[in-house]
Motif scaffolding. Structure first.
Motif, PDB file in Angstrom:
ATOM      1  N   SER A   1       1.031  -1.153   0.071  1.00  0.00           N
ATOM      2  CA  SER A   1      -0.104   0.144  -0.194  1.00  0.00           C
ATOM      3  C   SER A   1       1.159   1.486  -0.044  1.00  0.00           C
ATOM      4  O   SER A   1       2.237   0.966   0.372  1.00  0.00           O
ATOM      5  CB  SER A   1      -0.841  -0.135   1.244  1.00  0.00           C
ATOM      6  OG  SER A   1      -1.455   1.025   1.648  1.00  0.00           O
ATOM      7  N   PRO A   2       0.727   2.339  -0.611  1.00  0.00           N
ATOM      8  CA  PRO A   2       1.244   3.186  -0.738  1.00  0.00           C
ATOM      9  C   PRO A   2       1.476   3.813   0.784  1.00  0.00           C
ATOM     10  O   PRO A   2       2.166   4.785   1.036  1.00  0.00           O
ATOM     11  CB  PRO A   2       0.204   4.202  -1.526  1.00  0.00           C
ATOM     12  CG  PRO A   2      -0.426   3.286  -2.433  1.00  0.00           C
ATOM     13  CD  PRO A   2      -0.531   2.214  -1.806  1.00  0.00           C
ATOM     14  N   ASP A   3       0.389   3.716   1.752  1.00  0.00           N
ATOM     15  CA  ASP A   3       0.768   4.504   2.986  1.00  0.00           C
ATOM     16  C   ASP A   3       1.694   3.942   3.862  1.00  0.00           C
ATOM     17  O   ASP A   3       2.084   4.131   4.474  1.00  0.00           O
ATOM     18  CB  ASP A   3      -0.593   3.685   3.904  1.00  0.00           C
ATOM     19  CG  ASP A   3      -1.886   4.530   2.923  1.00  0.00           C
ATOM     20  OD1 ASP A   3      -1.957   5.360   2.526  1.00  0.00           O
ATOM     21  OD2 ASP A   3      -2.976   3.915   2.965  1.00  0.00           O
ATOM     22  N   TRP A   4       2.707   2.383   3.274  1.00  0.00           N
ATOM     23  CA  TRP A   4       3.466   2.004   3.864  1.00  0.00           C
ATOM     24  C   TRP A   4       4.489   1.925   3.389  1.00  0.00           C
ATOM     25  O   TRP A   4       5.789   1.487   3.605  1.00  0.00           O
ATOM     26  CB  TRP A   4       2.825   0.502   3.994  1.00  0.00           C
ATOM     27  CG  TRP A   4       2.422   0.324   4.664  1.00  0.00           C
ATOM     28  CD1 TRP A   4       0.273  -0.254   5.246  1.00  0.00           C
ATOM     29  CD2 TRP A   4       2.204  -0.087   6.316  1.00  0.00           C
ATOM     30  NE1 TRP A   4      -0.013  -0.542   5.389  1.00  0.00           N
ATOM     31  CE2 TRP A   4       0.755  -0.528   6.972  1.00  0.00           C
ATOM     32  CE3 TRP A   4       3.250  -0.540   7.152  1.00  0.00           C
ATOM     33  CZ2 TRP A   4       0.808  -1.003   8.167  1.00  0.00           C
ATOM     34  CZ3 TRP A   4       3.354  -0.692   8.885  1.00  0.00           C
ATOM     35  CH2 TRP A   4       1.871  -0.868   9.311  1.00  0.00           C
ATOM     36  N   GLN A   5       4.342   2.592   2.232  1.00  0.00           N
ATOM     37  CA  GLN A   5       5.574   2.380   1.222  1.00  0.00           C
ATOM     38  C   GLN A   5       6.380   2.991   1.918  1.00  0.00           C
ATOM     39  O   GLN A   5       8.061   3.653   1.174  1.00  0.00           O
ATOM     40  CB  GLN A   5       5.540   3.082  -0.051  1.00  0.00           C
ATOM     41  CG  GLN A   5       5.067   1.861  -1.593  1.00  0.00           C
ATOM     42  CD  GLN A   5       4.473   2.069  -2.662  1.00  0.00           C
ATOM     43  OE1 GLN A   5       5.336   3.222  -3.399  1.00  0.00           O
ATOM     44  NE2 GLN A   5       3.494   1.401  -3.548  1.00  0.00           N
ATOM     45  N   ILE A   6       6.296   5.338   2.611  1.00  0.00           N
ATOM     46  CA  ILE A   6       7.326   5.536   2.714  1.00  0.00           C
ATOM     47  C   ILE A   6       7.839   5.144   3.721  1.00  0.00           C
ATOM     48  O   ILE A   6       9.042   5.135   4.115  1.00  0.00           O
ATOM     49  CB  ILE A   6       6.760   6.738   3.058  1.00  0.00           C
ATOM     50  CG1 ILE A   6       5.867   7.960   1.928  1.00  0.00           C
ATOM     51  CG2 ILE A   6       7.712   7.822   3.441  1.00  0.00           C
ATOM     52  CD1 ILE A   6       5.298   8.884   2.036  1.00  0.00           C
ATOM     53  N   GLY A   7       6.912   4.285   4.697  1.00  0.00           N
ATOM     54  CA  GLY A   7       7.694   3.547   5.636  1.00  0.00           C
ATOM     55  C   GLY A   7       9.113   2.611   5.691  1.00  0.00           C
ATOM     56  O   GLY A   7       9.818   3.443   5.869  1.00  0.00           O
ATOM     57  N   ALA A   8       8.773   1.865   4.809  1.00  0.00           N
ATOM     58  CA  ALA A   8       9.069   0.827   3.991  1.00  0.00           C
ATOM     59  C   ALA A   8      10.847   1.414   3.531  1.00  0.00           C
ATOM     60  O   ALA A   8      11.766   1.090   2.927  1.00  0.00           O
ATOM     61  CB  ALA A   8       8.671   0.397   2.804  1.00  0.00           C
ATOM     62  N   GLN A   9      10.464   2.874   2.666  1.00  0.00           N
ATOM     63  CA  GLN A   9      12.336   3.469   2.234  1.00  0.00           C
ATOM     64  C   GLN A   9      13.079   3.830   2.760  1.00  0.00           C
ATOM     65  O   GLN A   9      13.579   3.702   3.057  1.00  0.00           O
ATOM     66  CB  GLN A   9      11.159   4.288   0.676  1.00  0.00           C
ATOM     67  CG  GLN A   9      10.686   4.354  -0.441  1.00  0.00           C
ATOM     68  CD  GLN A   9       9.620   5.071  -1.363  1.00  0.00           C
ATOM     69  OE1 GLN A   9       9.842   6.260  -0.231  1.00  0.00           O
ATOM     70  NE2 GLN A   9      10.641   5.502  -2.672  1.00  0.00           N
ATOM     71  N   GLY A  10      12.327   4.295   4.122  1.00  0.00           N
ATOM     72  CA  GLY A  10      12.591   4.945   5.406  1.00  0.00           C
ATOM     73  C   GLY A  10      13.382   3.811   5.548  1.00  0.00           C
ATOM     74  O   GLY A  10      14.437   3.283   6.163  1.00  0.00           O
ATOM     75  N   ALA A  11      13.095   2.103   6.051  1.00  0.00           N
ATOM     76  CA  ALA A  11      13.821   1.259   6.690  1.00  0.00           C
ATOM     77  C   ALA A  11      14.420   0.545   5.564  1.00  0.00           C
ATOM     78  O   ALA A  11      15.538   0.160   6.353  1.00  0.00           O
ATOM     79  CB  ALA A  11      12.724   0.302   6.469  1.00  0.00           C
ATOM     80  N   ILE A  12      14.610   0.598   4.650  1.00  0.00           N
ATOM     81  CA  ILE A  12      15.667   0.582   3.420  1.00  0.00           C
ATOM     82  C   ILE A  12      16.667   1.261   4.006  1.00  0.00           C
ATOM     83  O   ILE A  12      17.836   0.677   4.322  1.00  0.00           O
ATOM     84  CB  ILE A  12      15.367   0.716   1.883  1.00  0.00           C
ATOM     85  CG1 ILE A  12      14.062  -0.574   1.078  1.00  0.00           C
ATOM     86  CG2 ILE A  12      16.111   0.795   1.159  1.00  0.00           C
ATOM     87  CD1 ILE A  12      13.736  -0.282   0.375  1.00  0.00           C
TER      88      ILE A  12
END
Length: 309
Positions: free
Chosen positions: A280-291
């Motif tokens: 979900s786009p809502d989770w993508q920003i957080g996932a990019q931060g995790a990367i």
């Protein structure tokens, strides 16, 4: 090979390579001329904004207005440049001069750049809304033709990224001008004692950053064919992340222009990778931060050898 791929550059290269393999594994059809161009197309303006942010970080500052400034440039390019090219060019040149004046003010008055640029983000944002109150405008035909060109064999996005990295590397790492700017970030007191005007040098650094940010806004309009006052607000965090991901450091004038461009490409590709995972786009920003955090943690392993490079 080790002469060209230093430990500082090895991690961003490895991160990009891993993501490319992962994307091609998830979507084999992306392994084509059109697929690669689509994957990296929007990386071009981000790479230009990342190089602009890298120049600011190189002199020990940080620019929290980058996204708003690129949005303002996009509005000028979409709303004014097609109808009145002379006025549009003058406004774009004025924006570069305003950025240079900002750098001179910060150095002359010893103001914290993080506060000044945060304040300027509202100024740039307000100006963008005044110029283009709602999304619209159009891209100059010559700009669209450049950004959507289809050269043989290699996609335009790859050629543009290589050119940006090459120009930034020659300018920052191989020229006397770049050496003086890096020295300003490394030891401002020594630069002052050597008889150089630190106000002039910081103004030149900000002016150069403003020039790359102007190119970022124009490239973005060339790809999207319209402008919006909020079109590039995410570029502030993306550009900072790209610089750090590419091997740059917040202090000491230690940056890598090639690494910064690779960092921008990696962040863009990370977005596509997460989309292919149907996250979900809502989770993508957080996932990019995790990367980003994972890559920064990995830098701790190679930090000693990177400092020696």
């Amino acid at each position: 090979m080790t002469r060209y791929i230093t430990p500082r550059l090895a991690l961003p290269v490895l991160s990009l390579a891993v993501l490319i393999v992962a994307v091609f594994w998830l979507q084999p059809r992306a392994m084509s001329y059109v697929g690669i161009n689509l994957l990296f197309n929007l990386a071009v303006p981000i790479a230009l904004a990342t190089v602009a942010q890298m120049i600011i970080i190189m002199v020990n500052d940080i620019d929290l207005s980058m996204g708003a400034f690129v949005s303002l440039i996009a509005c000028i390019t979409a709303a004014i440049l097609p109808a009145n090219p002379t006025l549009g060019v003058l406004l774009l040149m004025g924006c570069v001069l305003a950025y240079a004046a900002l750098g001179a003010l910060i150095e002359a008055r010893q103001l914290p750049a993080i506060v000044v640029t945060l304040g300027m983000s509202f100024v740039w944002g307000g100006a963008a809304v005044l110029i283009l109150p709602s999304p619209g405008g159009s891209s100059p035909s010559w700009l669209t033709a450049i950004m959507k060109a289809k050269p043989p064999l290699v996609p335009m996005a790859i050629i543009a990224s290589v050119l940006i990295a090459l120009v930034a590397h020659l300018l920052i790492m191989r020229s006397g001008f770049g050496v003086r700017l890096r020295a300003l970030g490394g030891n401002v007191r020594a630069v002052s004692r050597a008889g150089r005007s630190t106000v002039r040098l910081r103004a030149m650094a900000y002016g150069l950053a403003g020039f790359f940010a102007v190119l970022a806004g124009m490239a973005l309009v060339g790809l999207t064919t319209s402008g919006d006052a909020n079109i590039a607000l995410r570029y502030t965090l993306l550009s900072i992340a790209g610089v750090i991901l590419g091997g740059g450091e917040f202090t000491g004038g230690r940056v890598s222009p090639v690494g910064a461009v690779i960092g921008a490409l990696t962040l863009t590709l990370a977005g596509s990778f997460l989309s292919f995972l149907r996250l979900s786009p809502d989770w993508q920003i957080g996932a990019q931060g995790a990367i980003l955090i994972l890559v920064l943690a990995a830098r701790l392993i190679v930090r000693p050898s990177a400092r020696r490079a």
